[in-house]
Design a protein around this motif. Structure first.
Motif, PDB file in Angstrom:
ATOM      1  N   TRP A  33     -10.808  -9.559  -1.929  1.00 22.14           N
ATOM      2  CA  TRP A  33      -9.537  -8.832  -1.871  1.00 22.14           C
ATOM      3  C   TRP A  33      -8.743  -9.166  -0.613  1.00 22.14           C
ATOM      4  CZ3 TRP A  33      -7.129  -7.118  -5.804  1.00 22.14           C
ATOM      5  CH2 TRP A  33      -7.808  -6.618  -6.907  1.00 22.14           C
ATOM      6  N   ALA A  36      -6.862 -12.118  -1.465  1.00 22.54           N
ATOM      7  CA  ALA A  36      -5.821 -11.816  -2.451  1.00 22.54           C
ATOM      8  C   ALA A  36      -4.605 -11.168  -1.806  1.00 22.54           C
ATOM      9  CB  ALA A  36      -6.384 -10.889  -3.532  1.00 22.54           C
ATOM     10  N   TRP A  78       2.652  -1.515  -9.396  1.00 20.67           N
ATOM     11  CA  TRP A  78       1.781  -2.518  -8.758  1.00 20.67           C
ATOM     12  C   TRP A  78       0.615  -1.831  -8.066  1.00 20.67           C
ATOM     13  CZ3 TRP A  78       0.476  -3.957  -3.655  1.00 20.67           C
ATOM     14  CH2 TRP A  78      -0.062  -5.241  -3.508  1.00 20.67           C
ATOM     15  N   GLU A  79       0.874  -0.721  -7.411  1.00 19.85           N
ATOM     16  CA  GLU A  79      -0.221   0.030  -6.784  1.00 19.85           C
ATOM     17  C   GLU A  79      -1.249   0.471  -7.826  1.00 19.85           C
ATOM     18  OE1 GLU A  79       2.153   2.053  -2.987  1.00 19.85           O
ATOM     19  OE2 GLU A  79       2.096   3.082  -4.920  1.00 19.85           O
ATOM     20  N   VAL A  82      -2.944  -2.945  -9.266  1.00 23.47           N
ATOM     21  CA  VAL A  82      -3.639  -3.849  -8.340  1.00 23.47           C
ATOM     22  C   VAL A  82      -4.417  -3.082  -7.276  1.00 23.47           C
ATOM     23  CG1 VAL A  82      -3.355  -5.737  -6.682  1.00 23.47           C
ATOM     24  CG2 VAL A  82      -1.932  -5.659  -8.750  1.00 23.47           C
ATOM     25  N   LYS A  85      -7.474  -0.850  -8.411  1.00 30.64           N
ATOM     26  CA  LYS A  85      -8.690  -1.626  -8.704  1.00 30.64           C
ATOM     27  C   LYS A  85      -9.354  -2.093  -7.415  1.00 30.64           C
ATOM     28  CE  LYS A  85     -10.403  -5.797 -10.987  1.00 30.64           C
ATOM     29  NZ  LYS A  85     -11.747  -5.196 -11.063  1.00 30.64           N
ATOM     30  N   ALA A  86      -8.549  -2.574  -6.478  1.00 33.60           N
ATOM     31  CA  ALA A  86      -9.111  -3.030  -5.205  1.00 33.60           C
ATOM     32  C   ALA A  86      -9.805  -1.878  -4.476  1.00 33.60           C
ATOM     33  CB  ALA A  86      -8.003  -3.614  -4.331  1.00 33.60           C
ATOM     34  N   LYS A 428       2.562  -6.163  -0.554  1.00 34.49           N
ATOM     35  CA  LYS A 428       3.299  -5.176  -1.341  1.00 34.49           C
ATOM     36  C   LYS A 428       4.805  -5.389  -1.207  1.00 34.49           C
ATOM     37  CE  LYS A 428       3.143  -0.547  -0.386  1.00 34.49           C
ATOM     38  NZ  LYS A 428       2.615   0.841  -0.426  1.00 34.49           N
ATOM     39  N   GLU A 431       5.924  -8.541  -3.142  1.00 35.40           N
ATOM     40  CA  GLU A 431       5.892  -8.328  -4.585  1.00 35.40           C
ATOM     41  C   GLU A 431       7.016  -7.401  -5.048  1.00 35.40           C
ATOM     42  OE1 GLU A 431       3.930  -9.539  -6.980  1.00 35.40           O
ATOM     43  OE2 GLU A 431       2.674 -10.776  -5.666  1.00 35.40           O
TER      44      GLU A 431
END
Length: 567
Positions: A33, A36, A78-79, A82, A85-86, A428, A431
């Motif tokens: 992560w 990522a 997105w939170e 993504v 899950k992280a 963040k 994106e």
């Protein structure tokens, strides 16, 4: 005596130390992560250290599930997709994020505040509600929590001083009732390629007597709207303005998101005018005392009526005919279709959509570089230097202290901190174009992205960024008062009532509600009524009628330099 190894540690101490370190699986997730979430304001090693801290701090809460709630904008989607899950991979805490409409977020949160029955462990709720939270004594003070109960679950790298506009979530005494999660401004948007076209520039100068450029005031905006409306560009009829007018909760935001302040209705002062703010509410000694001119407010004063009249006239004369039937969510994408010259009220969150950034977009070149730019919001004829210039929304973590306690409070705080950690904030922003940290905005790693962001990075780096603010602490109960705007603006758009009647109704309805409020702190207490002439003759807001202005513009490239350096 406990046995010690040759380095002086007891065996028990070594076991405790090992227990605090992330396991092999967690270490693998952390490394994956961290990579990522590059680029980051942190180095890869620093990221891994920060994420490892989350794994250790969350160990007592592993296997728990927490529920969060946020509105449906790209950042929160997105939170949910993504970051949730992280966070689960790293901490073992499951997160369920409900993405719903902004109005429903407020409704659910209000029910939880009133009943103390928990629906969610934590909300992302606009800092516009800070006046409600401070008066209802509903939200957890994060600073106090960090210093006490929450010390063991507070990220050592949280760095509150690194947040942009941290003050938006503070009450009058400086308690941190809300913590920024994302923010987007409401700026002026325009087609840079059209505004710099030599033919258009020559024709505009001939017709209006001054240069085509970024409008500095509303008269220039109106002239530009008139100039482009009905013109054929690239084989399509274009419009000089974009707006929305459908009867919906978002129609209230169209005004409460600082439209009256942009017109100049309120008083000087940052982040909000005092004693009269951008809703036209007068506050004395932290207590709301009125909204109507008769009580010293400005909601139905000449500047507010001017703001309403301009909004309706521009939409009907210069916007696409379908704009009147669109709401906030639909209208935000329309300028990306390539038929709008400018928008005075563009929420920048929409600029993260593919429609504005994709190489196939009608408002980008073949490389995906924007043909548009954002610039400072032009202001109305009542505006004075020292007033806020426009609106900036700050979606903020809000934890209702009376219904969320114990382990759930601590686990929710870990989730909120993860979403605002330095490890993830730059990613963040890239994106979703919604920053919250200075370390993100001022990182040299962002320099190469400015061409893709159409001036947005320059805005957030500017020393005048603080002139765009959210609804301040003066509004005593956002949920109930904001509802009065939408219905009356809608009737004015439909021609059912005049602009003056609409603003009179809003002022009256807000005062009627404030008169019934019995809030724990700084509850409203209305002023006695006085004549309209009395208040219009007093300094500041409410302001008497003023003369019209001549249009003023500035070339974008010159204006952006003043945006960079003006303090």
């Amino acid at each position: 005596m406990r046995k010690k190894n040759r380095h002086g540690f007891t065996i028990l101490a070594m076991l405790l130390l090992l227990a605090t370190l992330p396991g092999q699986a967690e270490a693998g997730e952390i490394e994956t992560w961290a990579k990522a979430f590059q680029p980051s304001a942190l180095s890869l090693r620093e990221q891994q250290d920060e994420l490892a801290w989350f794994a250790r701090a969350a160990a007592p809460y592993k296997g728990m599930e927490i529920r969060a709630c946020a509105e449906g904008i790209p950042t929160h989607k997105w939170e949910a997709a993504v970051l949730a899950k992280a966070f689960t991979d790293i901490t073992g805490i499951k997160v369920r994020v409900d993405i719903i409409g902004e109005g429903e977020v407020v409704n659910r949160m209000t029910r939880q505040m009133e009943t103390n029955e928990k629906q969610y462990d934590i909300y992302v709720n606009d800092a516009d509600l800070i006046g409600t939270h401070l008066r209802a004594d509903s939200a957890l003070d994060f600073k106090g929590f960090i210093a006490g109960e929450g010390a063991s679950v507070t990220n050592p790298r949280l760095d509150l001083d690194d947040f942009l506009n941290l003050e938006f979530g503070q009450d009058y005494e400086g308690h941190q009732l809300q913590l920024p999660d994302q923010q987007f401004a409401n700026l002026y948007w325009f087609r840079y390629d059209w505004f710099t076209d030599p033919t258009f520039k020559k024709e505009f100068k001939s017709r209006y007597g001054y240069e085509l450029g970024v409008p500095l005031n509303w008269q220039a905006y109106e002239d530009i709207a008139e100039f482009f409306t009905g013109r054929t560009i690239d084989g399509k009829t274009v419009y000089g303005h974009m707006d929305y007018g459908k009867k919906s909760p978002g129609l209230g935001w169209r005004f409460t998101d600082a439209w009256l302040s942009m017109a100049g209705a309120g008083d000087k002062g940052l982040p909000n005018g005092l004693p009269v703010d951008e809703w036209g509410i007068r506050v004395e000694n932290k207590v709301p005392v009125g909204a109507s001119v008769a009580r010293g407010g400005a909601t139905n004063g000449p500047a507010a009526v001017y703001a309403m009249e301009k909004y309706i006239h521009w939409m009907k004369a210069y916007a696409p005919p379908y704009g009147e039937y669109m709401d906030f969510f639909v209208a935000g994408i329309v300028p990306s279709k390539g038929r709008i010259a400018q928008s005075i009220f563009q929420y920048t969150t929409w600029l993260s959509e593919d429609a504005y950034t994709n190489p196939e977009s009608r408002v980008t070149d073949s490389h995906g570089n924007p043909l548009w730019r954002v610039a400072p919001s032009p202001h109305g004829k009542y505006w004075e230097e020292g007033m806020k210039v426009g609106y900036q929304d700050t979606g903020s973590w809000t934890l209702l202290k009376h219904s969320v306690t114990g382990k759930h409070r601590k686990a929710a705080w870990l989730w909120a901190q993860f979403c605002v950690s330095k490890s993830v904030c730059m990613k963040k922003f890239l994106e979703n174009k919604t920053p919250i940290r200075k370390s993100t905005i001022f990182s040299p790693k962002l320099d190469r992205y400015e061409g893709k962001f159409g001036g947005l990075i320059t805005f957030y780096r500017s020393p005048v960024e603080n002139r765009w603010t959210d609804t301040g602490p003066n509004v005593p109960h956002y949920p109930s008062l904001s509802a009065q705007w939408a219905k009356n603006v809608g009737m004015a758009v439909a021609g059912e009532i005049t602009a003056q009647q609409a603003m009179d109704n809003i002022a009256h309805d807000m005062e009627a509600l404030m008169e019934t409020m019995e809030l724990p702190r700084y509850s409203p207490k209305l002023n006695p009524k006085k004549s309209r002439d009395y208040w219009l003759k007093q300094p500041g807001a409410p302001k008497p009628p003023v003369a019209d202005q001549k249009g003023q513009t500035m070339p974008y490239d010159a204006l952006i330099e003043t945006w960079k350096h003006k303090g």
